[in-house]
Design an enzyme around this catalytic site. Structure first.
Site, PDB file in Angstrom:
ATOM      1  N   GLU A 131       0.411 -16.891  -1.227  1.00 10.45           N
ATOM      2  CA  GLU A 131      -0.265 -16.949   0.076  1.00 10.45           C
ATOM      3  C   GLU A 131      -1.275 -18.096   0.129  1.00 10.45           C
ATOM      4  OE1 GLU A 131      -1.211 -13.278   2.046  1.00 10.45           O
ATOM      5  OE2 GLU A 131      -3.236 -14.003   2.409  1.00 10.45           O
ATOM      6  N   THR A 167      -1.882 -17.853   6.263  1.00  6.29           N
ATOM      7  CA  THR A 167      -2.644 -16.881   7.049  1.00  6.29           C
ATOM      8  C   THR A 167      -3.015 -17.433   8.434  1.00  6.29           C
ATOM      9  OG1 THR A 167      -4.770 -17.587   6.163  1.00  6.29           O
ATOM     10  CG2 THR A 167      -3.629 -15.821   4.975  1.00  6.29           C
ATOM     11  N   GLN A 218      -2.195  -4.837   0.617  1.00  3.47           N
ATOM     12  CA  GLN A 218      -3.554  -5.337   0.390  1.00  3.47           C
ATOM     13  C   GLN A 218      -3.731  -5.454  -1.117  1.00  3.47           C
ATOM     14  OE1 GLN A 218      -6.019  -7.057   1.053  1.00  3.47           O
ATOM     15  NE2 GLN A 218      -6.752  -5.909   2.836  1.00  3.47           N
ATOM     16  N   LYS A 243       5.199   0.983  12.065  1.00  2.00           N
ATOM     17  CA  LYS A 243       5.494  -0.451  11.999  1.00  2.00           C
ATOM     18  C   LYS A 243       6.913  -0.680  11.484  1.00  2.00           C
ATOM     19  CE  LYS A 243       1.493  -1.660   9.739  1.00  2.00           C
ATOM     20  NZ  LYS A 243       0.326  -2.505   9.336  1.00  2.00           N
ATOM     21  N   HIS A 254      -6.371   1.927   4.822  1.00  2.00           N
ATOM     22  CA  HIS A 254      -7.081   0.975   5.687  1.00  2.00           C
ATOM     23  C   HIS A 254      -8.473   1.533   6.011  1.00  2.00           C
ATOM     24  CE1 HIS A 254      -8.103  -1.177   9.454  1.00  2.00           C
ATOM     25  NE2 HIS A 254      -7.481  -2.168   8.847  1.00  2.00           N
ATOM     26  N   ALA A 305      -7.872 -14.521  12.636  1.00  4.60           N
ATOM     27  CA  ALA A 305      -7.825 -13.503  13.685  1.00  4.60           C
ATOM     28  C   ALA A 305      -8.597 -13.989  14.908  1.00  4.60           C
ATOM     29  CB  ALA A 305      -8.403 -12.186  13.170  1.00  4.60           C
ATOM     30  N   ARG A 318      -2.215  -6.894  13.280  1.00  2.00           N
ATOM     31  CA  ARG A 318      -3.153  -6.663  14.365  1.00  2.00           C
ATOM     32  C   ARG A 318      -4.355  -7.592  14.233  1.00  2.00           C
ATOM     33  NH1 ARG A 318      -7.361  -1.844  14.261  1.00  2.00           N
ATOM     34  NH2 ARG A 318      -8.228  -3.412  12.860  1.00  2.00           N
TER      35      ARG A 318
END
Ligand code: FAD
Length: 294
Positions: A23, A54, A185, A174, A158, A57, A113
């Protein structure tokens, strides 16, 4: 620019069983872009199955994520999975970002999200019925059924979820909406992942669940990150980092050793590969690849 369409990651899982992915995040300035190029060049020799990029957001990296995804794909030949978060976007905005990726031949997106920017009320941050990850998955699948979508899973639950059970029901939503795999995560204790996989399977979630691993670079960094995402830090790891004192190379070695032990155990267990949070650095990924070579 490569106009050929990428292969969906779901196909790669079916073919190879285990996948290694890395990532990246979009750098803020030109020197960061140059550093990213150098990292990507160094990582070419270990041949990751795919790399992800990434998304800030709220849309803060909308252009940058797209540009850097193209850079990694076109200059280095990587299969790239851009992330896309819906928070602060309308349906049309999310669709436009996905369409631009699709037009370039990208066929894999991590559908998220995202988190509300500080101080933004829920009603303003989540628009157009895009309230949860499952809404993003549904929208993207409606747009292009052949897009392969990854989603996020949380072995230690979460932070906003009222209970682990409720979080799992939401994860299942999902997958039911069309996600092909789950990336977790980060976690430092494999037991959390093993329990999570068992609970997912019991809840009828059958897609690959890829463990997300981050080699530690400093105690300050890792305390901040785990504080935000709710992952626990084993005492043994904290003690080792503290014993390394303020010597970054020793802490890095401790982090690589910990991640290596985690990954060996995960692969023995039968995990479908691993996803490395490498923070745009090549060293730990190269060291891990060497350590796992034999
Ligand atoms: C692999 C991975 C990659 C990530 N990449 C990025 C990135 O690129 N950019 C970024 O900004 N952030 C990223 N994040 C962080 C992520 O945006 C946050 O964790 C965010 O808080 C949740 O996103 P989500 O898509 O998992 O949300 P969701 O799946 O929507 O879950 C969020 C919360 O809502 C609950 N929920 C879900 N559906 C419902 C429902 N129908 N009713 C009630 N409650 C519900 C869930 O239980 C959970 O508590 C990433 C996280 C992971 C694990």
């Amino acid at each position: 620019m490569s106009m050929q369409s990428d292969r969906p990651i779901s196909e790669l899982f079916a073919e190879k069983g285990t996948l290694r992915s890395l990532e990246f995040f979009p750098p803020k300035n030109e020197s960061g872009v140059e550093a990213l190029r150098q990292t990507a060049a160094a990582l070419q020799r270990i041949g990751p199955d795919f790399v992800s990029m990434t998304y800030g957001a709220g849309g803060s990296t909308k252009e940058r994520t797209a540009e850097m995804s193209s850079l990694l794909r076109d200059e280095f030949g990587f299969t790239v999975m851009p992330h896309l978060t819906a928070v602060n976007h309308t349906r049309a905005e999310v669709a436009a970002v996905a369409e631009a990726h699709y037009a370039r031949g990208i066929r894999n997106i991590m559908a998220l999200r995202g988190d509300l920017p500080d101080g933004l009320p829920t009603a303003m941050g989540f628009r157009d019925g895009l309230r949860f990850g499952s809404d993003v998955v549904a929208l993207l699948k409606e747009l292009h059924p052949d897009l392969c979508l990854g989603v996020a899973g949380y072995p230690e639950t979460h932070p906003e979820a009222p209970s682990p059970e409720a979080d799992l029901v939401n994860l299942r939503r999902k997958v039911d909406a069309g996600a092909s795999f789950i990336t977790t995560q980060l976690f430092f204790d494999n037991e959390a992942y093993y329990r999570f996989v068992d609970r997912c399977r019991a809840a009828g979630i059958t897609v690959p669940i890829v463990p997300g691993i981050m080699p530690v670079l400093s105690l300050r960094q890792i305390t901040r990150i785990t504080g935000m995402c709710g992952a626990s830090l084993p005492n043994r790891l904290i003690k080792r980092i503290e014993a390394a004192g303020d010597q970054p190379e020793i802490i890095e070695a401790v982090g690589i050793e910990w991640a290596l032990t985690q990954i060996r155990d995960l692969l023995d267990y039968g995990a479908p590969g691993y996803h490395l949070y490498i923070l745009n650095r090549a060293r730990s990924a190269l060291a891990l690849a060497a350590g796992l070579a034999a």
